[in-house]
Motif scaffolding. Structure first.
Motif, PDB file in Angstrom:
ATOM      1  N   VAL A 352      36.865  37.619  24.898  1.00  0.00           N
ATOM      2  CA  VAL A 352      36.533  37.694  26.325  1.00  0.00           C
ATOM      3  C   VAL A 352      37.206  36.566  27.097  1.00  0.00           C
ATOM      4  CG1 VAL A 352      34.637  37.698  27.985  1.00  0.00           C
ATOM      5  CG2 VAL A 352      34.359  38.845  25.791  1.00  0.00           C
ATOM      6  N   VAL A 353      37.310  35.395  26.501  1.00  0.00           N
ATOM      7  CA  VAL A 353      37.940  34.251  27.186  1.00  0.00           C
ATOM      8  C   VAL A 353      39.391  34.583  27.546  1.00  0.00           C
ATOM      9  CG1 VAL A 353      38.597  31.826  26.959  1.00  0.00           C
ATOM     10  CG2 VAL A 353      36.425  32.624  26.005  1.00  0.00           C
ATOM     11  N   LYS A 354      40.094  35.163  26.593  1.00  0.00           N
ATOM     12  CA  LYS A 354      41.500  35.485  26.806  1.00  0.00           C
ATOM     13  C   LYS A 354      41.687  36.586  27.858  1.00  0.00           C
ATOM     14  CE  LYS A 354      45.614  36.957  24.240  1.00  0.00           C
ATOM     15  NZ  LYS A 354      46.136  37.352  22.901  1.00  0.00           N
ATOM     16  N   VAL A 355      40.841  37.639  27.789  1.00  0.00           N
ATOM     17  CA  VAL A 355      40.982  38.758  28.717  1.00  0.00           C
ATOM     18  C   VAL A 355      40.659  38.330  30.146  1.00  0.00           C
ATOM     19  CG1 VAL A 355      40.107  41.057  29.296  1.00  0.00           C
ATOM     20  CG2 VAL A 355      40.519  40.454  26.915  1.00  0.00           C
ATOM     21  N   VAL A 356      39.607  37.517  30.323  1.00  0.00           N
ATOM     22  CA  VAL A 356      39.248  37.052  31.670  1.00  0.00           C
ATOM     23  C   VAL A 356      40.355  36.176  32.250  1.00  0.00           C
ATOM     24  CG1 VAL A 356      37.603  35.673  32.985  1.00  0.00           C
ATOM     25  CG2 VAL A 356      36.774  37.260  31.246  1.00  0.00           C
ATOM     26  N   ARG A 357      40.924  35.306  31.416  1.00  0.00           N
ATOM     27  CA  ARG A 357      42.033  34.462  31.904  1.00  0.00           C
ATOM     28  C   ARG A 357      43.224  35.333  32.326  1.00  0.00           C
ATOM     29  NH1 ARG A 357      42.408  31.275  27.809  1.00  0.00           N
ATOM     30  NH2 ARG A 357      41.444  29.378  28.635  1.00  0.00           N
ATOM     31  N   LEU A 358      43.452  36.405  31.554  1.00  0.00           N
ATOM     32  CA  LEU A 358      44.537  37.328  31.895  1.00  0.00           C
ATOM     33  C   LEU A 358      44.249  38.052  33.209  1.00  0.00           C
ATOM     34  CD1 LEU A 358      47.166  38.790  30.995  1.00  0.00           C
ATOM     35  CD2 LEU A 358      45.696  40.467  29.838  1.00  0.00           C
ATOM     36  N   ALA A 359      42.987  38.435  33.447  1.00  0.00           N
ATOM     37  CA  ALA A 359      42.620  39.145  34.680  1.00  0.00           C
ATOM     38  C   ALA A 359      42.843  38.279  35.906  1.00  0.00           C
ATOM     39  CB  ALA A 359      41.161  39.597  34.602  1.00  0.00           C
ATOM     40  N   LEU A 360      42.725  36.979  35.758  1.00  0.00           N
ATOM     41  CA  LEU A 360      42.877  36.079  36.911  1.00  0.00           C
ATOM     42  C   LEU A 360      44.345  35.800  37.256  1.00  0.00           C
ATOM     43  CD1 LEU A 360      40.041  33.473  36.176  1.00  0.00           C
ATOM     44  CD2 LEU A 360      39.983  35.414  37.737  1.00  0.00           C
TER      45      LEU A 360
END
Length: 488
Positions: A352-360
């Motif tokens: 989740v940490v990686k995906v959220v950073r990617l979404a931003l």
């Protein structure tokens, strides 16, 4: 503690406890019965001994050459007292009517001074005795403990030929319970072995009974746990259930049938209502750009002159206006399409940490910051839907910040127990208390533009993956939206 145990454990422990309590009760009852028997035995034995001794005393008094009176008792029983004591195998004492010792079958020392005289309270109780035993006449028995042993002391009157008291017969009687105590221990030992056998049998039976009862309940509990209002639920089928379990199963199956009926009717009603509401909303949103388009076309028809030297510029402005309104219509269609498309549960294991950073990464604003103390938080989610959730929340946060205020949006990912949480905090206008209950409703918005579908879509996605969304807000200060998903 007991309330936290499973039903199976409660049945098992209750059965064992009942057996243990019953065993203790019967053991106590046995001890009590033995003690009562001992009391009756010693009381009856003392009475028999006393009757036999008084019979011999009467015989001695009948055959004596002395005048039968108190003063002569010491002479009458000078030697006879030892003979009678040997015959009855019982020590006894003879006192005068004032309680003074006249003669004893055993010698007394100075340490036995208390036996030299009968206490006055004993003399009073003897005189007040109702004389219930006809063979013994007035009689009083005193019970005491000495050196841990029980003993009784019997007092009764010695009568002359005219049944007039001339002395007091005292018989000390020590209770010897050695034999009965040995019998009691042996009986309790046998009873204990029997209790152990019964206890082992009770453990086995309690296990079988609790397993039988809870097996059916586990099946019912599993079905109840799998029960979903939004899905078709299976009925429970049990082989030869008990009457109570059968009634519970029948009630559940009947509820499933009624629910399926109600769900079908409700779904039909909700679909019709949803289509009506969606049609009204779509019509309302489409009318908004159509009205200025119509006015623009009418104005263009009236005022456009091909010979006008600025005709090309006016045509270009007219085209830009139409294109802008067409783009608005396109955005409306896209928004409704996104909201209507329910997210499919295509779960994959994500960091989740990686995906959220990617979404931003799609946001260029430098005031949007990302915070996480963990490099990896694993959950099973759909990557695309998770990105939609984050981007919608961040867009709402950015749009809530008024002009003239230094904007700040903080996105945080962290773990809490078995949940992964994503929070989006802003320093915008916040949400008023009256709008708090309506913030997730479709078509609700506090902005001057937009359809109000963003948060409704986010809530829809989150709940599809068995998550939750909530918020805290301070008007004019900012809001914090927090999304929770189950971790792997």
């Amino acid at each position: 503690m007991y309330k936290k145990l499973s039903l199976r454990s409660r049945i098992f422990l209750t059965t064992i406890l009942l057996v243990v309590i019953a065993s203790i009760f019967f053991a106590g009852l046995t001890i009590y019965q033995y003690r009562e028997q001992n009391k009756d035995y010693h009381r009856n034995r003392l009475e028999r001994k006393e009757e036999q001794l008084k019979t011999h005393i009467d015989y001695v008094l009948f055959n004596t050459t002395y005048e039968v009176k108190t003063e002569n008792l010491q002479y009458i029983f000078k030697d006879e007292i030892y003979v009678l004591s040997d015959i009855q195998n019982l020590p006894f004492n003879i006192y005068d009517l004032e309680g003074n010792l006249i003669k004893s079958s055993k010698p007394f020392s100075e340490d036995d001074y208390e036996y030299m005289r009968i206490p006055s309270e004993v003399l009073q109780k003897l005189s007040e005795s109702p004389g219930e035993n006809q063979n013994l006449g007035k009689r009083y028995v005193e019970r005491k403990m000495a050196a841990g042993e029980r003993y009784q002391t019997s007092y009764s009157y010695i009568l002359d030929k005219r049944f007039k008291p001339i002395g007091i017969l005292n018989i000390p009687y020590f209770e010897d319970n050695t034999f009965s105590d040995s019998e009691l221990k042996e009986f309790l030992l046998r009873q204990g072995l029997g209790i152990l056998i019964v206890l082992a049998l009770a453990v086995f039976l309690a296990y079988l009974i609790s397993s039988y009862i809870t097996r059916s309940l586990k099946t019912i509990g599993k079905k109840l746990d799998e029960f979903r209002l939004s899905e078709r639920n299976e009925k429970i089928i049990l082989d030869d259930p008990s009457e109570e379990i059968g009634a519970l199963v029948d009630a559940y199956n009947s509820m499933v049938e009624d629910l399926d009926e109600s769900a079908a009717l409700l779904a039909k009603s909700e679909r019709e209502q949803a289509w009506q509401e969606m049609a009204r909303q779509v019509a309302h949103e489409i009318k908004n750009p159509l009205t200025p388009m119509r006015l623009s076309v009418q104005s263009f028809q009236r005022r456009f002159d091909p010979a006008d030297p600025e005709a090309g510029e006016k045509l270009s402005q007219f085209s830009d206006t139409l294109i802008q309104q067409i783009d608005t219509l396109s955005n409306i269609a896209s928004a409704f399409s996104d909201f209507a498309s329910m997210p499919a549960q295509q779960k994959e294991t994500l960091n989740v940490v990686k995906v959220v950073r990617l979404a931003l990464d799609i946001f260029n604003e430098d005031y949007i910051t990302f915070v996480s103390n963990e490099e990896e938080v694993i959950a099973k989610l759909d990557r695309t839907q998770l990105i939609r959730v984050v981007t919608n929340l961040v867009k709402n946060a950015v749009q809530s910040i008024p002009e003239g205020r230094a904007p700040k949006v903080v996105v945080t990912v962290y773990s809490e127990g078995d949940q992964v949480k994503i929070s989006v905090a802003d320093n915008g206008l916040g949400i008023s208390e009256e709008n708090g209950d309506k913030i997730f409703e479709p078509k609700f918005t506090t902005k001057t533009s937009g359809m109000g579908l963003g948060l409704g879509m986010v809530k829809n996605i989150v709940e599809t993956y068995r998550g939750s969304i909530n918020f805290t807000s301070v008007p004019q200060k900012g809001s914090v939206f927090t999304v929770s998903f189950p971790k792997v």
